[in-house]
Design an enzyme around this catalytic site. Structure first.
Site: not given
Ligand code: GAL
Length: 816
Positions: A433, A509
């Protein structure tokens, strides 16, 4: 010095001699020694003037062994400069020192110190001489101590660790020398640090060609107009230690005084055992460096023989077989042990994930401990090895963006050099991100970073984890990525190829489901959404900061576990997914703020107790027969309770309350569970799964009575007396009939006798502010955890647990 920071004098292709020395084993002592350097350090929290001076009297400093994380020893504090997102614990500045002797016999050797990871801003001195500064808190680094050592005498190494400028992390970082430290001694003529690179350019089920690059370094003083004759012998061993092939390269030469030369060897074998997630078969190659008939080095390179492919339409395949990477993201902390690496604690994390059917790990958002990759190689996980959480623009005020410009090349090179021989590593991620996804600067930065990685390893694809995966994303536009990674946005997967025709896809993710173990809010089918990431409180939340474990709470950008998995199953082109997260971690207590101090995202809680959703994955991802019902059975009479069952290998499940059938349910369509809406009455809830009318599995839960006794259950009753091994003891609060009391929060006191200490206590609650380093813990929803650590001496270890009004328990562990 690594391959790419040295001048390569010559590259030579060497003789190929396959299948020599069949059946031989190697027992010879290597001239290279890698000694555990964790024991016997002194520590001072706070700055010390002249802390690096060899003559400084550190006798009053605290004696400890590494790995060590001082932050985990502190108190939770709402006003911690690290912020609640950073775990509400305290950073600061600390000094470590160790006095040690180096034998006079090492006088003609090279002596290095290797740090696997120090958080962060470390400066290292040996005998008052500054060896260097390293800001990155996750990278491994080495210093050459040779010129400054007193051989046969006392030496003092001093390490200053500065984690005082806060906040510098979006999650709990820990502070200190939190990974292992090694003392490595080699001859002057030896293979360089991270000096081999093994690839398998041709692999089939019947044969494999192994290509080994070897960088040899010659630190001998000598006449540079002449060169030193040398020979390289590499032997390939199978997992049983039989030698099954070799390459011998004679008549080589190398220059003097620091010359580094790259050589190449090839070995072919037939009928290789291919490495896979189900059969993580490991070979190893032992390379000998020989000059004048003397073996000056013996260096082991691990090897897994496998081939994999990411296909734009068909997704991922390993050894020609299509499969999905079913992975999780994890941060590096080990719950109540903090960031301090413990091999057994890490192994336990991976064992529990493996038992759930997980086959992939994303090392979010930084290089992992080397042991994680060793375990992944041995246990069969596919690793997405990630480098950065930001580039030039940070996410919190003092994070790595401050160092990116000066250090990214070095850090990224070192990560790839360190990790590229691990068969488990199959994807490089150059960022998570990245705030510069919309910045035209990424059009040059992304290719630069990808170029660094590919200059050292072309065998694995490069990705970034994008939370803005639209076509305006400059990182994607740059064309630097081999794999396009989406964070979330799963409802846009269907249109992926319209956006990115011909491209390969991975869900870097997913999910971000939120749960507190053992807490249930009904109705279970109404989904609560935390609307905004940073500033708005969770208006829909509970006053005690619990989150329902029915998989019915999520943040706006994520999805529930079931909703996500349903999407993942649909698309063949999706090569895999990494769920946020496998384990709870310290910090980022979304959807709450203080008094919460750890995450709700884990499928497994911080103490290591699975949340119910664990069994949904197990029912989908493994061949194990699963029948799991939730919630517990202690409610107000008359309340309407949603009973869920996760199951597999069966056509239907029938539920009985106190012997009376509440009906049979079947999963329809893409359902992942069945549900009954039941008027609660105390007693016995029984679920029976059946296939073709035959019972497959039965699951029973009883209404528990009042807390009456303690039960202690150790994950292992025999541990090694090596000062490091652990036994994880689950503390269960039972009623008089032996049922876990699902709401029990009794305070349990521990007494330990024998050669061990309590390394940490926990209960999985996100809001508990009692210290992790203690001999007491309240149970949370019926459970607590005590982690016993060997103190290095063998013998019986006895743990007594007591609690007011309860019958206590005693457990005996053996350490050998
Ligand atoms: C994502 C991020 C992670 C964590 C997650 C929580 O956007 O990459 O590090 O913060 O959200 O939902």
């Amino acid at each position: 010095m690594s391959l790419f920071r040295t001048t390569l004098r010559a590259a030579r292709i060497l003789i190929l001699v396959p299948f020599l020395f069949f059946g031989l084993k190697s027992f010879a002592q290597s001239p290279r020694s890698k000694a555990d350097f964790d024991m016997g350090w002194r520590f001072n929290l706070g700055d010390v003037k002249g802390g690096e001076e060899p003559g400084l009297n550190d006798a009053k400093w605290r004696a400890l062994n590494l790995p060590h994380d001082w932050s985990i020893e502190g108190k939770f504090d709402k006003n911690s400069p690290a912020t609640v997102e950073g775990g509400a614990l305290t950073g600061g500045l600390g000094w470590y020192r160790k006095t040690f002797t180096v034998p006079a016999s090492s006088k003609d050797k090279m002596v290095y110190i290797d740090f696997d990871g120090v958080y962060w801003n470390s400066t290292v001195w040996i005998n008052g001489h500054k060896l260097g500064f390293r800001p990155n808190g996750y990278i491994s680094f080495r210093y050459d101590m040779t010129p400054y050592l007193k051989f046969g005498g006392k030496n003092v190494i001093a390490v200053k660790v500065d984690n005082s400028v806060q906040p510098n992390s979006r999650w709990y970082s820990g502070s200190g020398i939190y990974r292992h430290v090694w003392l490595e001694t080699t001859d002057k003529l030896a293979i360089d640090h991270w000096g081999t690179y093994v690839t398998t350019p041709e692999v089939t089920d019947h044969s494999a060609t192994i290509d080994l690059n070897i960088v040899v370094k010659n630190n001998m003083a000598g006449d540079d107009s002449k060169s030193l004759p040398m020979e390289l012998q590499s032997t390939l061993y199978d997992a049983k230690g039989n030698s099954i092939g070799s390459a011998v390269s004679k008549n080589l030469t190398i220059n003097y005084a620091g010359a580094a030369t790259l050589f190449d060897q090839k070995i072919s074998i037939i009928n290789p055992s291919l490495w896979s997630v189900d059969n993580p078969y490991l070979y190893r190659i032992v390379t000998k460096v020989i000059t004048g008939g003397k073996v000056t080095d013996e260096y082991t390179t691990p090897l897994g023989i496998r081939y994999f492919n990411f296909d734009a339409d068909k997704g991922f395949s390993l050894n020609g077989k299509p499969m999905k990477i079913l992975g999780v993201c994890d941060h590096h902390d080990l719950g109540s042990l903090g960031a301090a690496l413990n091999n057994r604690a890490l192994q336990r994390q991976l064992e529990m994930l493996k038992a759930m059917g997980c086959n992939g790990i994303r090392t979010s958002h930084n290089p992992p401990a080397p042991e994680l990759l060793d375990l992944a190689d041995k246990m069969g996980f596919i690793v997405m090895d990630e480098a950065f959480d930001c580039w030039e623009v940070g996410k919190v005020k003092y994070d790595y963006h401050l160092f990116f410009k000066e250090w990214h090349k070095r850090d990224l090179e070192d990560q790839v050099l360190r990790d590229r021989n691990h068969p488990s590593v199959m994807i490089w991620s150059i960022g998570n991100e990245i705030p510069q996804q919309g910045d035209p600067r990424s059009l040059t930065l992304a290719p630069e970073l990808a170029g660094i990685v590919h200059s050292l390893d072309k065998t694995r694809p490069i990705t970034t984890a994008n939370d803005r995966p639209d076509t305006s994303n400059k990182i994607i536009q740059s064309g630097a990525l081999d794999l396009i990674g989406y964070n979330y946005h799963e409802f846009n997967y269907a249109g992926f190829h319209d956006r990115y025709p011909g491209k390969k896809f991975i869900a870097t993710e997913t999910t971000s489901g939120l749960e507190t173990r053992g807490h249930y809010d009904m109705p279970s089918d109404s989904i609560r959404v935390w609307p905004n990431r940073w500033d708005k409180p969770f208006t829909d939340g509970n006053p005690d900061n619990t989150v329902s474990a029915y998989d019915n709470v999520r943040p706006a950008w994520g999805s529930t576990h079931e909703a996500t998995w349903k999407v993942m199953k649909k698309y063949d082109f999706l090569s895999g997914m990494f769920i946020w997260t496998g384990w709870d971690y310290l910090g980022e207590p979304t959807p709450y703020k203080w008094p919460s101090r750890s995450s709700y995202f884990g499928i497994i809680d911080l103490a290591g107790f699975p949340k119910d959703i664990y069994y949904m994955y197990q029912s989908e991802w493994t061949d194990k027969t699963v029948l799991h019902i939730l919630p517990h059975w202690n409610w107000e009479p008359g309340k309407t309770i949603d009973v869920w069952a996760f199951y597999n290998h069966a056509d239907e499940v029938e539920l009985f309350l106190n012997g009376k059938s509440l009906g049979t349910k079947k999963k329809e369509g893409d359902d992942l569970h069945v549900m009954w809406r039941v008027k609660y009455e105390p007693g016995t809830l029984k679920a029976v799964s059946r296939k073709d009318g035959k019972i497959v599995k039965t699951e029973v839960i009883h209404t528990a009575g009042k807390p009456a006794k303690i039960q202690l259950v150790a994950d292992r009753k025999n541990i090694k007396a090596n000062g490091k091994d652990l036994s994880f003891v689950t503390v269960r609060i039972l009623d008089k009939d032996g049922n876990v009391v699902p709401t029990a929060d009794n305070l349990v006191n521990f007494k330990l006798n024998g050669n061990a200490f309590i390394a940490g206590v926990d209960n999985g609650s996100e809001t508990d502010h009692d210290p992790f380093k203690a001999n007491y813990r309240h149970a949370f929803n019926g459970l607590a955890l005590a982690i016993l650590q060997s103190n290095g001496k063998p013998g019986n270890i006895t743990l007594d647990a007591s609690s007011k009004g309860l019958t206590g328990a005693t457990l005996v562990i053996n350490s050998k």
